[in-house]
Enzyme design. Structure first.
Site, mmCIF file in Angstrom:
data_model
loop_
_atom_site.group_PDB
_atom_site.id
_atom_site.type_symbol
_atom_site.label_atom_id
_atom_site.label_comp_id
_atom_site.label_asym_id
_atom_site.label_seq_id
_atom_site.Cartn_x
_atom_site.Cartn_y
_atom_site.Cartn_z
ATOM 1 N N CYS A 197 37.012 -18.354 6.605
ATOM 2 C CA CYS A 197 38.083 -17.859 5.736
ATOM 3 C C CYS A 197 38.616 -16.529 6.259
ATOM 4 C CB CYS A 197 37.579 -17.723 4.299
ATOM 5 S SG CYS A 197 36.922 -19.223 3.583
ATOM 6 N N ASP A 223 43.178 -27.836 2.743
ATOM 7 C CA ASP A 223 43.244 -26.377 2.896
ATOM 8 C C ASP A 223 44.685 -25.934 3.110
ATOM 9 O OD1 ASP A 223 42.856 -23.705 3.347
ATOM 10 O OD2 ASP A 223 41.877 -23.954 5.294
ATOM 11 N N HIS A 242 39.821 -25.429 1.134
ATOM 12 C CA HIS A 242 39.581 -24.114 1.716
ATOM 13 C C HIS A 242 38.181 -23.632 1.319
ATOM 14 C CE1 HIS A 242 40.648 -20.329 3.542
ATOM 15 N NE2 HIS A 242 40.243 -19.683 2.456
#
Length: 259
Positions: free
Chosen positions: A149, A195, A227
Site C-alpha cells: 500500500c 483495487d 486493496h
C-alpha cells in the site's frame, strides 16, 4: 507398554513436527504472537525479525509498511513470515508513532492532514537511515525491499540505485509513472482486480514502462483481491485468503531468485 520417558519423547517429537507442519516457512502467518524485537535505531523504533538460529545475515529485507505501520499485528506477522524463510527483516516506524489505526480508517478519517504530516521527504529520510544501518552496522550486502500500500510507493523510489537491490510491491498507493520509470533493479508486482488504487490499467502501464526500460520484472493479478490484500484480508473469503498467501509466496520466490 511403552516406557513413560520414551512416550514423552515421542509426544515431544510429534508436537515439534506438528508445529513445523502448521507453520511451514512458505505459509504466511495470520494469527499468533509476533516473534521479533523492537529496537531504537537513531531515534526510529524498528521491528527486527530474525531468521531461524541466527541474528546476522548478508541478505536482509526492509519492510516498508502500509499506513497502519508498526502497531498492526498483521504487519509484524508478515515480517516474521519473511524471516522464517531465512531473511533478516527490519520494519521501521515510518510515522514516529503516528500510524493510522484500523478503527480510524474504518470510521472514515480524513487523511489529508495526516499525509501532510508524513511527506515523501520524511519517509525517504527514515528509509535512508535504516538502509544505512543495515549496510553499515549490520553488514548487509544485499537489501531487498517489500512495500505494501503506502510502502509500495517507496520501494520503487529506492530501486533507482538508492539502496534497495531487489523489490516486491503489493497494491501500491500513490505510485507515479515517473517512479516506475526510475526503477533500475528487479521488481515483482502484486495487484488485485478490486483495487482502485492500482487497477489492471495501472498494472499494464507499469509493465509497459518496465519492459521499455529493460528492467527485470514479474507481475501477478489476483482475482477478487481488494486493496490491502497482501496484509489484511477477510479470512472467510477464499479469493482473499488465496491472494494473500499466493502474493507472499510470490515475494519469497522472487527474493530467493534475485536477492
Amino acid at each position: 507398554m511403552m516406557p513413560m520417558r520414551r512416550l514423552i519423547l515421542c509426544l515431544a517429537s510429534l508436537s515439534t513436527a506438528y508445529a513445523a507442519y502448521t507453520f511451514p516457512p512458505r505459509v504466511v502467518r495470520n494469527t499468533g504472537v509476533p516473534t521479533g524485537q523492537l529496537k531504537n535505531i537513531s531515534g526510529i523504533q524498528t521491528y527486527l525479525s530474525y531468521p531461524p538460529n541466527y541474528t546476522t545475515s548478508t541478505k536482509a529485507i526492509l519492510h516498508i509498511t502500509d499506513i497502519f505501520g508498526l502497531p498492526l499485528l498483521e504487519n509484524k506477522l508478515l515480517a516474521d513470515s519473511l524471516a522464517a524463510n531465512d531473511y533478516l527483516v527490519l520494519m521501521p516506524d515510518l510515522f514516529a508513532g503516528d500510524a493510522i489505526s484500523v478503527e480510524q480508517q474504518e470510521a472514515g478519517l480524513n487523511l489529508t492532514s495526516w499525509f501532510a504530516r508524513h511527506p515523501p521527504s520524511e519517509i525517504d529520510r527514515v528509509v535512508k537511515m535504516i538502509i544505512g544501518y543495515m549496510r553499515g552496522e549490520l553488514g548487509v550486502e544485499r537489501v531487498g525491499g517489500v512495500g505494501y500500500c503506502f510502502g509500495g510507493k517507496y520501494v520503487p523510489r529506492f530501486l533507482t540505485g538508492g539502496g534497495i537491490d531487489v523489490g516486491f510491491i503489493a497494491h501500491p498507493s500513490g505510485l507515479t509513472e515517473g517512479e516506475v520509470g526510475g526503477i533500475g533493479g528487479p521488481v515483482s508486482v502484486a495487484a488485485g482486480t478490486l483495487d482502485a488504487s492500482f487497477n489492471s490499467t495501472a498494472k499494464s502501464r507499469a509493465e509497459s514502462i518496465l519492459n521499455s526500460n529493460n528492467v527485470t520484472f514479474q507481475s501477478n493479478l489476483y482475482y477478487g483481491a481488494p486493496h490491502g490484500f497482501g496484509v489484511r484480508v477477510n479470512q472467510s473469503v477464499p479469493q482473499q485468503v488465496y491472494a494473500k498467501q499466493a502474493s507472499f509466496l510470490q515475494a519469497v520466490t522472487w527474493f530467493d531468485a534475485w536477492l
